[in-house]
Design an enzyme around this catalytic site. Structure first.
Site, PDB file in Angstrom:
ATOM      1  N   THR A  12       0.829  -1.170   0.000  1.00 24.41           N
ATOM      2  CA  THR A  12       0.000   0.000   0.000  1.00 24.41           C
ATOM      3  C   THR A  12       0.867   1.223   0.000  1.00 24.41           C
ATOM      4  OG1 THR A  12      -2.267  -0.044   0.630  1.00 24.41           O
ATOM      5  CG2 THR A  12      -0.954   1.273   1.976  1.00 24.41           C
ATOM      6  N   LYS A  44      -8.424   1.577  -0.159  1.00 22.47           N
ATOM      7  CA  LYS A  44      -7.854   2.035   1.108  1.00 22.47           C
ATOM      8  C   LYS A  44      -8.026   3.527   1.338  1.00 22.47           C
ATOM      9  CE  LYS A  44      -4.589  -1.498   0.185  1.00 22.47           C
ATOM     10  NZ  LYS A  44      -3.287  -1.705  -0.390  1.00 22.47           N
ATOM     11  N   GLY A  58      -7.263   7.901   4.317  1.00 26.12           N
ATOM     12  CA  GLY A  58      -6.565   6.806   3.666  1.00 26.12           C
ATOM     13  C   GLY A  58      -5.783   6.059   4.728  1.00 26.12           C
ATOM     14  N   SER A 137       4.214   1.245   2.332  1.00 23.90           N
ATOM     15  CA  SER A 137       5.448   0.668   1.799  1.00 23.90           C
ATOM     16  C   SER A 137       6.120   1.561   0.761  1.00 23.90           C
ATOM     17  CB  SER A 137       5.166  -0.695   1.174  1.00 23.90           C
ATOM     18  OG  SER A 137       4.656  -1.576   2.139  1.00 23.90           O
ATOM     19  N   CYS A 171       8.466   0.766  -6.319  1.00 21.26           N
ATOM     20  CA  CYS A 171       8.166  -0.085  -5.164  1.00 21.26           C
ATOM     21  C   CYS A 171       7.367  -1.314  -5.595  1.00 21.26           C
ATOM     22  CB  CYS A 171       7.378   0.708  -4.118  1.00 21.26           C
ATOM     23  SG  CYS A 171       6.926  -0.260  -2.662  1.00 21.26           S
ATOM     24  N   THR A 174       3.610  -1.579  -4.425  1.00 21.06           N
ATOM     25  CA  THR A 174       2.698  -0.525  -4.853  1.00 21.06           C
ATOM     26  C   THR A 174       2.267  -0.815  -6.287  1.00 21.06           C
ATOM     27  OG1 THR A 174       3.888   1.074  -3.482  1.00 21.06           O
ATOM     28  CG2 THR A 174       2.447   1.976  -5.166  1.00 21.06           C
TER      29      THR A 174
END
Length: 185
Positions: A12, A44, A58, A137, A171, A174
């Site tokens: 996330t 989210k 969020g 993350s 990432c 993500t």
């Protein structure tokens, strides 16, 4: 599995960007367990309307924990309508001192279009510098990208979307499945 062998949930990236009269909160949809993507379309970022006042939130971290915190935040906002700062501080106090809440593993970005805060389980209610907040993350990647883009002629939503695209390229936790909520002052 022993706790130290459990690969852990990752995934996330949530970003909040304030520019001009609008604030945008964007989040990706990825949930990973170790090196495996479990779900790519999680939602989210949510709009709450306690007491008739819109708030966008969020979350990163455990979904069940985040929902518990969002319910608590809604209750705080219903008790103090239109006072996001006060409700956020009250939530952070409870989160830090309540033995049940202390175990919750999540972080929140919340905004009412005026204020923008990051709320943590350490009792922090942080108002970000440069009108950008990011958690999760890929949060640092999105934050760096947004800081580089904020001075351009892009609006808040475009900055958030472009920063999330950059984070998703860097990432592995993500992805590009975004949920975006916009709120104005």
């Amino acid at each position: 599995m022993a706790k130290n062998e459990f690969p852990g949930w990752h995934g996330t990236t949530i970003i909040g960007v304030r520019k001009g009269d609008e604030v945008v909160v964007a989040g990706d949809g990825q949930v990973s367990l170790g090196q495996t993507v479990i779900k790519g379309t999680a939602r989210k970022v949510r709009r709450l309307s306690p007491g008739g006042y819109d708030v966008v939130a969020g979350f990163a971290g455990s979904t069940a924990d985040a929902f518990t915190l969002l319910e608590r935040l809604e209750a705080k906002l219903e008790a103090t309508p239109g006072q996001l700062a006060r409700a956020s501080v009250d939530l952070a106090k409870d989160w830090r001192t309540d033995k049940y809440l202390q175990k919750l593993e999540a972080m929140l970005i919340v905004t009412d279009g005026t204020d923008l805060f990051v709320i943590t389980g350490a009792g922090d209610v942080l108002e970000p510098e440069h009108d950008i907040a990011a958690i999760g993350s890929g949060g640092n990647f999105a934050l760096a990208a947004a800081r580089g883009l904020i001075e351009s002629d892009r609006d808040a939503e475009t900055v958030a979307r472009d920063a999330m695209a950059i984070a998703a390229d860097i990432c592995v936790y993500t992805n590009g499945n975004l949920t975006v909520e916009k709120i104005s002052k």
